[in-house]
Design an enzyme around this catalytic site. Structure first.
Site, short mmCIF file in Angstrom:
data_model
loop_
_atom_site.label_atom_id
_atom_site.label_comp_id
_atom_site.label_asym_id
_atom_site.label_seq_id
_atom_site.Cartn_x
_atom_site.Cartn_y
_atom_site.Cartn_z
N TYR C 69 2.34 -9.23 2.40
CA TYR C 69 2.54 -8.10 1.49
C TYR C 69 2.85 -6.81 2.25
CZ TYR C 69 1.14 -4.46 -1.85
OH TYR C 69 1.08 -3.36 -2.65
N THR C 71 2.40 -4.46 6.25
CA THR C 71 2.01 -4.36 7.66
C THR C 71 1.29 -3.05 7.82
OG1 THR C 71 4.14 -5.37 8.13
CG2 THR C 71 2.89 -4.57 10.00
N LYS C 89 2.90 -0.29 5.47
CA LYS C 89 4.29 -0.49 5.13
C LYS C 89 4.40 -1.68 4.20
CE LYS C 89 8.56 -0.85 7.84
NZ LYS C 89 9.00 -0.87 9.24
N ASP C 185 -11.49 -4.10 -9.08
CA ASP C 185 -11.63 -5.00 -7.92
C ASP C 185 -12.68 -4.47 -6.97
OD1 ASP C 185 -9.36 -6.53 -5.47
OD2 ASP C 185 -11.18 -7.25 -6.45
#
Lengths: 345, 390, 405
Positions: C69, C71, C89, C185
């Protein structure tokens, strides 16, 4: 205490070195010890030998003059440990500075280390006479500061107890209060109901309107009751009287002790008593909300969000029409007092 | 900390709220920057296209660029188109409103000459569905619009997000209106709790609201039912004003949502709004006396301005002259579009395929672009687009 | 960007914690862009310029972690080489054929709007070439709360510490709810620790604004162990109470040092809840039978009394247990709100919460690596099978007209 009665369990019995009686025959026999020489003997011997006054220790080869009131039940089975503990306690009573009294951790640690060495010497019997003499003198000269330190420790212990007491009391009070409120509400509702029934029976007025009126009155009352707890978040509570963080001590010696006793380096200069009150606990840590243009009601008349509360599966999942109303209130007022031409100039 | 402070933390206030002058300056500068870029790009493409000619004519080509007013009108037009599309597809109000604001915000820092609103419009709507929790898969969305592929809609998306400076939250005045109406009802029902620091009581307010003058200034006391009816009428009227007036004007840039909804109420029922304002400001300094405080007066004048702005924009569709005007602008745009920015789909693919250093034949690219441009231009000649398929 | 409490932005001269409005951050007015050579910069409109400016404020140092997903890099402000930021990123348009993913949008949207000492701050957002989105976040070098809990050998903590951490978590959640955002979450993994010891709520990929009526939402949120019963019963309409339940589970885990309700499947999770708290019935939760997946169990376990909780959680005192129980009430309407949570009497009883600077912490290399791990996760990845299932769980988006997100 097993060490006094059954040191090695049920099977083995112990013999008093003086009268040679056995715990087997006298299961309740208690052993005592005197800090002069740490020789153990049974209680009946102590009674027998020392009741009429000081006498020499009956253990062969000892002969030290012992007094009855100095006999005590040892805390430890190993009398060497008992002896060391006694020495420690005695030293601690005289040299009872705490970390706060020193200007740095280093000097405090040095002080503690030196104290340890002193104790070791006393335990192993080096220089005993000299140390004892010095201790005595130090105690005599620094009587006041020693007393102050002792008092300080006592206070800390008291504070903890006090806080506990306060907490219990407060929870009792709040429970009683909640009970009382509950009863009040019940009574009110009952009275209200009676009134409604009266009204209906006695007048020709619209039953529905009467009921609605009654409901709105109750709501108002409930709102008035709960109003104090709207947006303001700070608790504003100090827990009990013992909240003060006692830092300074009043009297006492300055820096080094007198030269005939010990010289302890690194002691902080005594500051004037500053009773520092700890900050009041703020639940929101400075970011509490206080609405400027409105107060939040418990419920609003709004057909759409009122209806949703009756829908199956909405309220039972935790969705509240009231959350929508609360949000609408925020949206309705947020930014009202912002003059863009000024703020963005 | 109070509710004004909370609004100040929003990106809407921090990035997308301007003084009137700042707004005009910003648009002027975007426009002139875009115009110069267009001229350069056209010059470049002419030079490329006619390499054989040894043209020594290095003068900047006479390109008739759009003016700021023309840009405004065009963007406004596409905003109404977007709203129609959303109504037609039965999207929630929030999606519609957010999409329009996305378009308006995007065109503050760029120009229709660089990116045609028709391309951006669909992307804006699609992005709004994602942001406002009304997610639709791209395939299904593309099916709703004739002659459009998924790529057409997605290609401008990144540009759009960049133009929006990666802020997606738009605060609308609709829920605010509902909140205000709620309070008005509480007032008339005698269950309104005045703000902190107010010296009015619930009963004061209840009596007061029933005594609010009528529109014509005639004093009379209403019954609670009449008052409730009056509030409902004001609610509807204000709602109508907000639907078009707030969205299509610069209201969002110049005022806060609470000011916008209150201005709508002011336009709908002035005496009622004045009463309401007086009550909610009664917690502020000097707020509880019968005379309006200085804050109240300043705020009233601000609300009048905003109300004027919103009611001036008509909610009717454009009439004959306006339609003609728009057609003219569109034709003008055809000649001043930035040729390097027309094929967004192709550009997008190129970027995605990455900077592997693919050496592309320059001429081919120019030619391809020219073909694309002609094709796209032909399609756009009809300003009003193809009829929406059911 | 949310206004960061760290004084990274030179214009934001803020000392206090109250999020004061940042000075003018609207688009600056520019005339024709002229570069040093005197030529007009082609291909650069206002926002592209601004984007470049923002990008050039930061410099990447090294990679901290990489996932499918995103970096994560460690970086710093060019103006202040000693500063530290985390640059996340996000690889846009790689996976989703639907353009920018909804979870990326959510994360950016909410981090932009929420500004609070106990919520991770986002300093800037910019795009790099290839249309990658880069979020510049505050760097939180001391790992997450999960690390502290699991390390029973190295880290010891007591009631005062638990109090301090729960207070910070409570405030973060309260601020979200005051701004009508559900986090959805909350778990120790998502509670990152700043250099000064403050807890910061992170990972808003599953967040959503709430309170609009008749909006159906997905029940498939929150990692299983921290999920409240109403979501396990697939309620499509819910509120802040779901976050409060998660907070309660974190509280319990802090005390026990193991997860409190660790179910192996959704059904097992409900079972664990019944065992620990009691079975939901129409008596203790009116309306529960209306929920989609409600099944009346054969053996009804009565609501557990305070005594049994005192046994397990007694270390935090009678007040602490009372607070914990109030967050784990089955009926979401009766569960405490985040605000009530913060106003409980436990906070003012002894011991006082530990001062932030004195909280136990883990230092060293391992913590910094964990940060990379935490941040690179896709927002919205439900960690239900704790690593066994590496594939991101796709959110349930069904068909358009019945949409619920």
């Amino acid at each position: 205490m097993p060490s006094a009665r059954r040191p090695n369990g049920i099977d083995e019995s112990v013999i008093c070195p003086v009268c040679k009686s056995s715990t087997y025959l006298n299961p309740n026999m208690i052993f005592k010890v005197n800090p002069e020489c740490y020789h153990k003997m049974c209680d009946s011997c102590v009674e027998r030998i020392f009741t009429s006054g000081p006498a020499p220790c009956p253990v062969a080869g000892c002969g030290k003059t012992l007094r009855k009131n100095r006999f005590k039940i040892p805390r430890f089975e190993d009398l060497a440990v008992e002896r060391e503990c006694d020495i420690r306690a005695r030293v601690a009573q005289i040299l009872n500075h705490s970390e706060a009294d020193f200007d740095s951790l280093r000097t405090y640690n040095d002080y503690e280390e030196w104290k340890e060495e002193l104790i070791m010497d006393l335990v192993s019997g080096n220089n005993v006479q000299e140390w004892e003499r010095k201790l005595k003198e130090h105690a005599k000269e620094n009587q006041e500061s020693i007393k102050a330190n002792a008092r300080h420790e006592e206070d800390l212990r008291e504070q903890v107890k006090e806080d506990e007491r306060v907490r219990i009391e407060r929870s009792e009070l709040s429970r009683a209060e909640a009970q009382r409120e509950f009863q009040e509400e019940l009574a009110e509702r009952e009275a209200g109901r009676k009134e409604v029934i009266n009204k209906i029976l006695n007048t020709n007025s619209d039953v529905l309107r009467v009921a609605k009126e009654a409901e709105s009155v109750l709501q108002k009352r409930a709102a008035a009751r709960n109003q104090p707890s709207t947006a303001n978040g700070t608790m504003g509570v100090t827990s009990g009287s013992g909240d003060a963080n006692i830092t300074g001590k009043t009297t006492g010696s300055v820096g080094a002790a007198k030269s005939t006793g010990f010289s302890i380096s690194g002691l902080k200069k005594i500051q004037p008593q500053t009773k520092e009150v700890e900050k009041v606990y703020d639940a929101f840590d400075g970011l509490s909300l206080q609405f400027k243009y409105y107060s939040l009601a418990e419920k609003y008349f709004h057909p759409r969000s009122n209806a949703v509360d009756k829908e199956k599966g909405h309220a039972s999942g935790g969705y509240l029409g009231w959350d929508y109303q609360r949000r609408a209130q925020m949206d309705a007022h947020a930014g009202l007092g912002i003059f863009v031409e000024e703020e963005k100039a | 900390m109070n509710e004004d402070d909370i609004y100040r933390t929003s990106t809407q206030f921090r990035f997308w709220t301007y003084t009137a002058k700042a707004l005009t300056d910003l648009r002027a500068s975007s426009n002139s920057l875009a115009a110069s870029r267009v001229r350069d790009a056209i010059k470049r493409s002419r030079e490329q296209g006619s390499k054989s000619e040894t043209s020594t004519n290095n003068a900047v080509p006479e390109v008739d660029c759009l003016t700021v007013e023309e840009e405004q009108k065009l963007v406004g037009w596409y905003c109404t188109k977007a709203m129609e599309f959303c109504d037609f597809s039965e999207f929630p109000k929030a999606v519609k409103a957010t999409a329009v604001q996305f378009l308006k915000r995007f065109y503050l820092s760029t120009s229709p000459m660089t990116y045609h609103p028709k391309q951006m419009m669909l992307s804006a709507i699609y992005l709004a569905t994602k942001v406002e929790n009304f997610y639709i898969g791209i395939a299904e969305f593309a099916k709703m619009i004739p002659k459009t592929t998924a790529d057409d809609i997605l290609a401008p998306e990144f540009l759009l997000t960049q133009g929006l400076r990666f802020t997606f939250d738009v605060r609308h005045p609709y829920r605010s209106l509902e909140g205000g109406i709620m309070e008005l009802h509480e007032m008339s029902r005698g269950s309104y709790i005045p703000p902190h620091g107010s010296s009015f009581t619930t009963e004061d307010v209840r009596v007061g609201i029933l005594k609010v003058k009528s529109h014509r200034g005639k004093p009379a006391t209403m019954t609670p039912d009449e008052c409730a009816e009056r509030i409902k009428r004001a609610h509807n009227k204000a709602g109508d004003i907000l639907t078009k007036g707030a969205l299509l004007t610069d209201a969002y840039f110049l005022y806060t949502p609470s000011q916008i909804w209150m201005s709508a109420l002011l336009a709908a029922d002035k005496p009622l709004a004045e009463f309401y304002l007086h009550i909610i400001l009664s917690g502020t300094p000097n707020g509880s006396v019968s005379e309006p405080s200085s804050l109240e007066l300043r705020l009233l004048s601000l609300l009048e301005q905003c109300a004027g702005l919103m009611t001036r924009s008509s909610s009717r569709g454009p009439d004959e002259t306006e339609t003609m005007e728009l057609k003219r602008i569109d034709k003008k745009l055809y000649h001043c579009r930035n040729p390097e920015k027309i094929d967004l789909v192709g550009m997008n693919k190129a970027v995605k395929e990455g900077s592997n250093g693919d050496k592309v034949d320059e001429e081919k690219v120019v030619k391809k672009r020219k073909i694309e441009r002609d094709r796209a231009a032909k399609e756009e000649q009809d300003l009003f687009g193809a009829p929406l398929k059911k | 960007m949310a206004i960061s409490p760290n004084n990274l932005e030179p214009q934001n001269a803020r000392e206090t914690k109250a999020p004061a409005a940042a000075k003018l951050k609207s688009l600056p007015v520019r005339r024709n862009q002229v570069d040093s050579a005197g030529k007009i910069e082609t291909g650069a409109d206002l926002t592209e310029h601004l984007n470049l400016e923002i990008k050039n404020k930061y410099e990447k140092d090294r990679k901290l972690g990489e996932g499918t997903y995103a970096t994560v890099f460690l970086g710093h402000l060019k103006k202040d080489p000693k500063s530290e930021v985390a640059i996340k990123k996000i690889k846009v348009m790689q996976e989703y054929k639907d353009g920018i993913s909804v979870s990326a949008i959510r994360e950016i949207k909410f981090l932009q709007e929420l500004s609070h000492p106990n919520i991770i701050a986002m300093h800037d957002v910019y795009s790099s070439k290839n249309q990658n989105l880069c979020l510049v976040l505050e760097f939180l070098p001391l790992g997450d709360l999960e690390m502290l809990i699991r390390d029973s050998e190295g880290i010891r903590y007591g009631t005062a510490d638990i109090k301090a951490w729960m207070a910070m978590l409570g405030r973060g959640v309260w601020w979200c709810h005051e701004n009508f955002v559900l986090h959805r979450d909350i778990k120790p993994n998502n509670l990152l620790i700043a250099a000064n010891g403050e807890i910061k709520l992170a990972d808003f990929g599953l967040a959503r604004s709430f309170a609009d009526p008749y909006n159906r939402m997905t029940w498939n949120v929150i990692t299983r162990w921290y999920r409240p019963p109403e979501l396990l019963y697939r309620a499509r309409h819910y509120g802040g109470a779901v976050d409060v339940w998660s907070v309660g589970c974190v509280f319990a885990e802090l005390i026990l040092r193991v997860p409190y309700l660790a179910g192996t499947s959704d059904v097992d999770q409900l079972d664990k809840i019944c065992q620990a708290i009691g079975s939901p019935t129409e008596q203790n939760w009116p309306g529960v039978s209306e929920l989609q997946d409600y099944v009346k169990s054969e053996s009804i376990r009565p609501l557990q009394k305070k005594e049994s909780f005192l046994g397990l959680f007694g270390t935090v005192g009678e007040g602490g247990v009372d607070l914990l129980m109030s967050t784990l009430i089955l009926d979401p309407r009766r569960r405490v709100t985040a605000k009530q949570f913060l106003q409980h009497r436990w906070w003012t009883s002894e011991p006082r919460p530990t001062k932030t600077e004195n909280l136990p912490r883990k230092g060293g290399v391992s913590a910094r690596e964990k940060v990379g791990e935490d941040l690179k996760r896709r927002g919205g990845e439900l960690d239900n099978d704790k690593g066994a299932d590496k594939v991101a769980r796709k959110l349930d988006f069904g068909n358009r007209s019945k949409q619920a997100v």
